[in-house]
Design an enzyme around this catalytic site. Structure first.
Site, mmCIF file in Angstrom:
data_model
loop_
_atom_site.group_PDB
_atom_site.id
_atom_site.type_symbol
_atom_site.label_atom_id
_atom_site.label_comp_id
_atom_site.label_asym_id
_atom_site.label_seq_id
_atom_site.Cartn_x
_atom_site.Cartn_y
_atom_site.Cartn_z
ATOM 1 N N SER A 219 42.635 36.360 -72.403
ATOM 2 C CA SER A 219 41.868 36.866 -71.264
ATOM 3 C C SER A 219 42.818 37.212 -70.106
ATOM 4 O O SER A 219 43.728 38.019 -70.281
ATOM 5 C CB SER A 219 40.813 35.831 -70.862
ATOM 6 O OG SER A 219 39.853 36.391 -70.010
ATOM 7 N N HIS B 75 34.268 35.810 -76.754
ATOM 8 C CA HIS B 75 35.477 35.944 -75.939
ATOM 9 C C HIS B 75 36.471 34.809 -76.143
ATOM 10 O O HIS B 75 37.668 34.995 -76.034
ATOM 11 C CB HIS B 75 35.064 36.004 -74.459
ATOM 12 C CG HIS B 75 36.202 36.181 -73.509
ATOM 13 N ND1 HIS B 75 36.977 37.325 -73.474
ATOM 14 C CD2 HIS B 75 36.710 35.358 -72.534
ATOM 15 C CE1 HIS B 75 37.907 37.207 -72.538
ATOM 16 N NE2 HIS B 75 37.769 36.021 -71.958
#
Length: 276
Positions: A103, A255
């Site tokens: 991320s 994610h």
């Protein structure tokens, strides 16, 4: 096989950086792990044991997250955080590494590749952030207010850890009390909100396409097809802008892929490292 584990802090660039070092006596290569926004080295808890079987590992808490410092005078730009991690690596006597960034950590990793390409063998970007613009001038101006960190705290506590974790994983059945505690624990130190307020002010925006196109380091991009935080379209664009990139897409995955699919991610990493 003997693995020595050290969990320490070292003052780098005027702030305490917390890191975990896993030394495998038979390993020749070293991985540096960089976590994402609102996270810590905890997010790699399921990937670290797999990597430690073959490699040395340095997993870093970026300031102001985890157990690293939250000093208000530190510059929380991606450029400076990348510089601090590179400085830490040098201080630990590592000269060449592999880097994994998840991320926001992927953007830090890209900055490290831009700043010191000679130090990095290859990069692995896990659902990396990309193409985010700088903070609006009006918000930067508001961040100078002495009570702005209270707004940051209110905003984050309003959504809550449970909802935030549900947003980053595909299969909610994997969420348990241990997982929630791990992602909530860094916020028990309320100074983090002052650090986050300063981070709003210091954020300079993600690297532009021109910058990415000059990064020649081989990169493996691994993406969750159901990523709701950094959509797959970002990964597809990054794979085109980075000259030596390959993209892998994981189905039924969100994610937080180091938590969701550690074994699959590890298999792809091993294959990537062994490529010429």
């Amino acid at each position: 096989m003997s693995i020595t584990v050290s969990k320490m802090k070292r003052n780098i660039d005027g702030i305490d950086l917390y890191y975990e070092e896993y030394i495998n006596e038979k390993a020749k290569d070293t991985f540096v792990l960089i976590h994402g926004f609102l996270s810590s080295t905890f997010s790699y808890r399921r990937l670290i044991p797999l990597l430690a079987e073959s490699y040395n590992i340095i997993s870093v808490d970026l300031p102001p997250f985890g157990q690293s410092g939250k000093h208000y005078l530190y510059q929380y730009s991606y450029r400076n955080m990348a510089h601090s991690v590179l400085h830490l690596i040098k201080s630990l006597d590592y000269s060449r590494i592999y880097i994994i960034g998840h991320s926001m950590g992927g953007q830090i990793a890209l900055h490290m590749m831009k700043q010191k390409p000679d130090m990095i063998n290859k990069g692995i970007l896990l659902c990396s952030s990309g193409y985010l613009k700088p903070v609006k001038p009006s918000l930067k101006l508001l961040s100078h207010l002495p009570f702005f960190h209270h707004f940051v705290r209110y905003y984050l506590e309003k959504s809550g850890v449970q909802k935030n974790v549900e947003n980053v994983v595909y299969d909610h059945a994997m969420i348990d009390a241990e997982m929630l505690r791990g992602y909530e624990e860094p916020f028990t130190d309320k100074n983090i909100f002052k650090g986050l307020a300063k981070m709003v002010r210091d954020h300079e925006g993600d690297l532009l396409s021109d910058d990415l196109q000059n990064i020649q380091i081989p990169c493996l991009l691994i993406w969750g097809e159901q990523d709701r935080v950094v959509p797959l379209a970002i990964g597809e664009k990054l794979s085109k802008d980075l000259p030596n990139a390959q993209l892998v897409i994981l189905k039924n995955t969100g994610h937080l892929i180091p938590e969701e699919k550690p074994n699959v991610v590890f298999t792809y990493i091993q294959h990537f490292v062994k490529q010429a």
